[in-house]
Structures are given as structure tokens and as C-alpha cells.
Enzyme design. Structure first.
Site, PDB file in Angstrom:
ATOM      1  N   VAL A  37      10.879  -6.892   9.780  1.00 23.94           N
ATOM      2  CA  VAL A  37      12.115  -6.103   9.837  1.00 23.94           C
ATOM      3  C   VAL A  37      11.934  -5.061  10.940  1.00 23.94           C
ATOM      4  O   VAL A  37      10.891  -4.395  10.996  1.00 23.94           O
ATOM      5  CB  VAL A  37      12.420  -5.422   8.483  1.00 23.94           C
ATOM      6  CG1 VAL A  37      13.682  -4.582   8.564  1.00 23.94           C
ATOM      7  CG2 VAL A  37      12.556  -6.476   7.389  1.00 23.94           C
ATOM      8  N   GLN A  94      -3.104 -11.819   8.369  1.00 26.20           N
ATOM      9  CA  GLN A  94      -3.297 -11.620   6.925  1.00 26.20           C
ATOM     10  C   GLN A  94      -2.580 -12.724   6.148  1.00 26.20           C
ATOM     11  O   GLN A  94      -3.135 -13.310   5.209  1.00 26.20           O
ATOM     12  CB  GLN A  94      -2.749 -10.247   6.538  1.00 26.20           C
ATOM     13  CG  GLN A  94      -2.558 -10.028   5.056  1.00 26.20           C
ATOM     14  CD  GLN A  94      -2.177  -8.603   4.720  1.00 26.20           C
ATOM     15  OE1 GLN A  94      -3.012  -7.713   4.740  1.00 26.20           O
ATOM     16  NE2 GLN A  94      -0.921  -8.364   4.404  1.00 26.20           N
ATOM     17  N   ASP A 140       2.029  -8.730   9.539  1.00 30.88           N
ATOM     18  CA  ASP A 140       0.575  -8.936   9.454  1.00 30.88           C
ATOM     19  C   ASP A 140       0.335 -10.439   9.449  1.00 30.88           C
ATOM     20  O   ASP A 140      -0.027 -11.030   8.416  1.00 30.88           O
ATOM     21  CB  ASP A 140       0.041  -8.298   8.171  1.00 30.88           C
ATOM     22  CG  ASP A 140       0.191  -6.795   8.204  1.00 30.88           C
ATOM     23  OD1 ASP A 140      -0.541  -6.148   8.944  1.00 30.88           O
ATOM     24  OD2 ASP A 140       1.081  -6.277   7.499  1.00 30.88           O
ATOM     25  N   LEU A 160       6.647   3.146   1.379  1.00 30.41           N
ATOM     26  CA  LEU A 160       7.551   1.998   1.488  1.00 30.41           C
ATOM     27  C   LEU A 160       8.701   2.262   2.452  1.00 30.41           C
ATOM     28  O   LEU A 160       9.189   3.383   2.567  1.00 30.41           O
ATOM     29  CB  LEU A 160       8.096   1.655   0.093  1.00 30.41           C
ATOM     30  CG  LEU A 160       7.024   1.354  -0.949  1.00 30.41           C
ATOM     31  CD1 LEU A 160       7.674   1.076  -2.304  1.00 30.41           C
ATOM     32  CD2 LEU A 160       6.142   0.181  -0.540  1.00 30.41           C
ATOM     33  N   HIS A 161       9.115   1.210   3.135  1.00 29.73           N
ATOM     34  CA  HIS A 161      10.228   1.301   4.086  1.00 29.73           C
ATOM     35  C   HIS A 161      11.121   0.075   3.909  1.00 29.73           C
ATOM     36  O   HIS A 161      10.879  -0.755   3.013  1.00 29.73           O
ATOM     37  CB  HIS A 161       9.694   1.420   5.513  1.00 29.73           C
ATOM     38  CG  HIS A 161       8.657   0.403   5.860  1.00 29.73           C
ATOM     39  ND1 HIS A 161       8.934  -0.949   5.935  1.00 29.73           N
ATOM     40  CD2 HIS A 161       7.326   0.522   6.126  1.00 29.73           C
ATOM     41  CE1 HIS A 161       7.836  -1.606   6.257  1.00 29.73           C
ATOM     42  NE2 HIS A 161       6.829  -0.752   6.359  1.00 29.73           N
ATOM     43  N   HIS A 181       9.499  -3.347   3.347  1.00 34.30           N
ATOM     44  CA  HIS A 181       9.075  -3.633   1.971  1.00 34.30           C
ATOM     45  C   HIS A 181      10.303  -3.939   1.097  1.00 34.30           C
ATOM     46  O   HIS A 181      10.267  -4.840   0.261  1.00 34.30           O
ATOM     47  CB  HIS A 181       8.359  -2.425   1.357  1.00 34.30           C
ATOM     48  CG  HIS A 181       7.077  -2.054   2.034  1.00 34.30           C
ATOM     49  ND1 HIS A 181       6.937  -0.928   2.798  1.00 34.30           N
ATOM     50  CD2 HIS A 181       5.864  -2.666   2.051  1.00 34.30           C
ATOM     51  CE1 HIS A 181       5.699  -0.857   3.251  1.00 34.30           C
ATOM     52  NE2 HIS A 181       5.030  -1.893   2.824  1.00 34.30           N
ATOM     53  N   MET A 203       0.848  -1.194   0.000  1.00 33.54           N
ATOM     54  CA  MET A 203       0.000   0.000   0.000  1.00 33.54           C
ATOM     55  C   MET A 203       0.887   1.249   0.000  1.00 33.54           C
ATOM     56  O   MET A 203       0.461   2.329   0.421  1.00 33.54           O
ATOM     57  CB  MET A 203      -0.935  -0.004   1.206  1.00 33.54           C
ATOM     58  CG  MET A 203      -1.909  -1.183   1.147  1.00 33.54           C
ATOM     59  SD  MET A 203      -3.451  -0.904   2.028  1.00 33.54           S
ATOM     60  CE  MET A 203      -2.861  -0.651   3.670  1.00 33.54           C
ATOM     61  N   ARG A 242       2.753   3.053   9.117  1.00 37.04           N
ATOM     62  CA  ARG A 242       2.065   3.889  10.107  1.00 37.04           C
ATOM     63  C   ARG A 242       3.035   4.594  11.052  1.00 37.04           C
ATOM     64  O   ARG A 242       2.662   5.566  11.712  1.00 37.04           O
ATOM     65  CB  ARG A 242       1.084   3.060  10.923  1.00 37.04           C
ATOM     66  CG  ARG A 242      -0.118   2.608  10.111  1.00 37.04           C
ATOM     67  CD  ARG A 242      -0.971   1.647  10.914  1.00 37.04           C
ATOM     68  NE  ARG A 242      -1.822   0.855  10.042  1.00 37.04           N
ATOM     69  CZ  ARG A 242      -3.050   1.181   9.692  1.00 37.04           C
ATOM     70  NH1 ARG A 242      -3.598   2.261  10.151  1.00 37.04           N
ATOM     71  NH2 ARG A 242      -3.749   0.415   8.885  1.00 37.04           N
TER      72      ARG A 242
HETATM   73  O1  PAF Z   1      -0.266  -5.659   3.847  1.00 37.83           O
HETATM   74  C1  PAF Z   1      -0.654  -4.737   3.088  1.00 37.83           C
HETATM   75  O2  PAF Z   1       0.027  -3.739   2.869  1.00 37.83           O
HETATM   76  C2  PAF Z   1      -2.027  -4.859   2.423  1.00 37.83           C
HETATM   77  O3  PAF Z   1      -2.956  -5.442   3.271  1.00 37.83           O
HETATM   78  C3  PAF Z   1      -1.984  -5.575   1.072  1.00 37.83           C
HETATM   79  C4  PAF Z   1      -1.552  -7.038   1.212  1.00 37.83           C
HETATM   80  C5  PAF Z   1      -1.029  -4.860   0.126  1.00 37.83           C
HETATM   81  C6  PAF Z   1      -3.377  -5.565   0.427  1.00 37.83           C
HETATM   82  O4  PAF Z   1      -3.834  -4.277   0.225  1.00 37.83           O
END
Ligand code: PAF
Length: 285
Positions: free
Chosen positions: A184, A156, A153, A33-34, A37, A30, A195
Site C-alpha cells: 500500500v 520475508q 517484505d 499500524l498504518h 496493515h 509489530m 519506520r
Molecule cells: O513483517 C513484520 O512486521 C514482522 O516481521 C512479523 C511478520 C510480524 C514477524 O515479527
């Protein structure tokens, strides 16, 4: 590196790669980026011929409009970072490109095999429907061989594994492999998160209490019960001014059900640091 904003252009690029028998690694993000990512992207570029990074703040996974509005966005800075990492394509669509008006209202419903009943699923109704809606669409558009997700996450990640490996949709994903990537942390222990950008310098200092407590709990687990450790983590974090625990659950890493033993257990926490909602987790073994 090419920045693509439409589904059609993305599908054309993907079909070119397929014609040349190139393997595709997808990193869904989303944005904002850090280094967390970047670690996913590095792995995807190492393990695949082509790496596609999606940058899309997915409205359907936010159950709180204010959280969606305040989510950090900076596509130029993101593109600059990705340009240094050997990425082939960045897919950065608008919400209108991704969804019809009807889809935006989140009519999508998915059976998660019970994995969404607790923790984030309980606190953020509809959240995982939105995540699966966008992730399954990204898989369909990019046809990846591997897709990379961070363990921060954790719930997720468990749900995405379920979707690809065990759900009624599984046959549509072919041989797609989901790659789990470790959290990380900053040298201070703070788990990297987009965030964190919303934290002031003082709040960032306060937030260190979260990882510090989780790490201390590994020691507590040597001679306390699961429930005693759970309660002590909650009490310790709540005793830090500026932090408020929403939940701390110690669950089995596969079923996500509360567990009475530390074997194969993970502790998942959500904490408010001022107005910012932060998540973190720790594996007990
Ligand atoms: O983990 C995230 O940044 C989001 O939930 C994802 C997997 C990109 C879906 O929008």
C-alpha cells in the site's frame, strides 16, 4: 474486541473458535499500524469468521539493538484502529511471555532452502531466523486457516511460503494458507511502513525518490539490460541528497536469485534515508 496478553488465554480463545468450527485469519504485526496493515486486517476479517491480530515487536529478529529500541510502539493507538476494523482478538504479549531467556538469545536455526542468502538475509544476519521463530510460534498458538503478509517484505514472504509449503516443518502447519497482500502506497508513491514515523517532513519528501525511481525503472526496462537498469536505479537514488542505497537486486520472484531477464523478476531495494532504513520493491512483470 478482546486484548489478550498471555499464551494460555490465547489458546483458550482459539480452542473456543475451533469448537464452533469458526475459521481463523491471523495478521502478524509489530504494531505502529498504518493503512497497509489495515488492508491486511480488512481482508482477514472478510475471509474468516474470526480475525486475530498479533502486535509484538519481536526482539529476536533485530540484529541491531538501536533499531529495536527505536522501533515505534503505541499499543493504545493500534488498539483504537483495530477496534474499528472488526477484529476479534488482539494478541499483545511481552517478550518474556513469548520467550524463555534461552530463546531470547536466539538459538533457533532454520533451513531456508537458500532463500536467506541474499538481500535482507545477507545484510541482517539472523534476521530471518528470528522472523521464522516468532511466526511459527504464532501459527502454533493461533492455528489459523489463513495468515496475511504484505509484499513490501518480499523476501520475508518468500521464506514464510517456503516454511509452510516446502520445509521440513510443513506438516505441522496443516492446511494453513499464506495470503500475499500488495504494497500500500501513499498518493505520493511512498510505500507505507511503520519506520516512516521516524522520518521528518523533509526526509519524507526526500524518500519519495525511492518509489519514483523504481516506477521510472519500469520504462527503462523496455530498452535496457537487467544490469543496466539495476545500476541506473542505484545511481539515480544515490544522486538524491539524503538517500543512500544499501542494495538494489533484480531477482527471480520465486528463487530470489539474480536474474538476467525481466520475466517474473522483482527489484528489491534498501535505502538509508538519514538514519532510517527503508525497503521497497517493484515487479517487472
Ligand atoms: O513483517 C513484520 O512486521 C514482522 O516481521 C512479523 C511478520 C510480524 C514477524 O515479527
Amino acid at each position: 474486541m478482546k486484548i489478550i496478553t498471555t499464551k494460555t488465554a490465547l489458546q483458550q480463545a482459539v480452542s473456543e473458535c475451533k469448537k464452533q468450527n469458526q475459521s481463523i485469519g491471523l495478521v502478524p504485526t509489530m504494531g505502529a499500524l498504518h493503512a497497509g496493515h489495515a488492508s491486511l486486517v480488512r481482508r482477514a476479517t472478510e475471509e474468516n469468521d474470526v480475525c486475530i491480530v498479533s502486535v509484538f515487536v519481536n526482539p529476536t529478529q533485530f540484529n541491531n539493538k538501536e533499531d529495536l529500541a527505536k522501533y515505534p510502539r503505541d499499543i493504545e493507538r493500534d488498539a483504537e484502529l483495530l477496534g474499528t476494523l472488526g477484529v476479534s482478538y488482539v494478541f499483545a504479549p511481552t517478550p518474556e511471555e513469548m520467550y524463555s531467556e534461552e530463546e531470547m538469545e536466539q538459538t533457533f536455526e532454520f533451513d531456508f532452502g537458500g532463500l536467506d542468502q541474499m538481500m535482507e538475509g545477507k545484510m541482517r544476519p539472523g534476521h530471518f531466523n528470528g522472523v521464522v521463530q516468532v511466526v511459527s510460534r504464532l501459527f502454533y498458538l493461533t492455528q489459523p486457516d489463513r495468515a496475511y503478509f504484505g509484499e513490501k517484505d518480499f523476501q520475508q514472504l518468500a521464506i514464510i511460503h517456503y516454511m509452510v509449503e516446502r520445509s521440513e516443518l510443513k506438516d505441522t502447519f496443516g492446511r494453513l494458507q499464506i495470503v500475499d497482500c500488495p504494497i500500500v502506497r501513499e498518493a505520493s508513491g511512498l510505500a507505507l511502513s511503520s519506520r516512516n514515523e521516524r522520518l521528518s517532513a523533509d526526509e519524507k519528501q526526500t524518500a519519495l525518490g525511492i518509489s519514483r525511481t523504481l516506477i521510472a525503472s519500469l520504462e527503462w526496462a523496455k530498452n535496457m539490460s537487467v544490469e543496466q537498469v539495476r545500476q541506473r536505479v542505484v545511481d539515480t537514488i544515490n544522486a538524491i541528497e539524503g538517500l543512500e542505497v544499501e542494495y538494489y537486486e533484480i531477482v527471480d520472484q520465486s528463487t530470489l536469485q539474480p536474474t538476467g531477464t525481466f520475466t517474473h523478476a522483482i527489484g528489491c531495494v534498501t535505502v538509508y534515508c538519514g538514519p532510517v532504513r527503508l525497503i521497497d520493491n517493484i515487479k517487472y512483470n
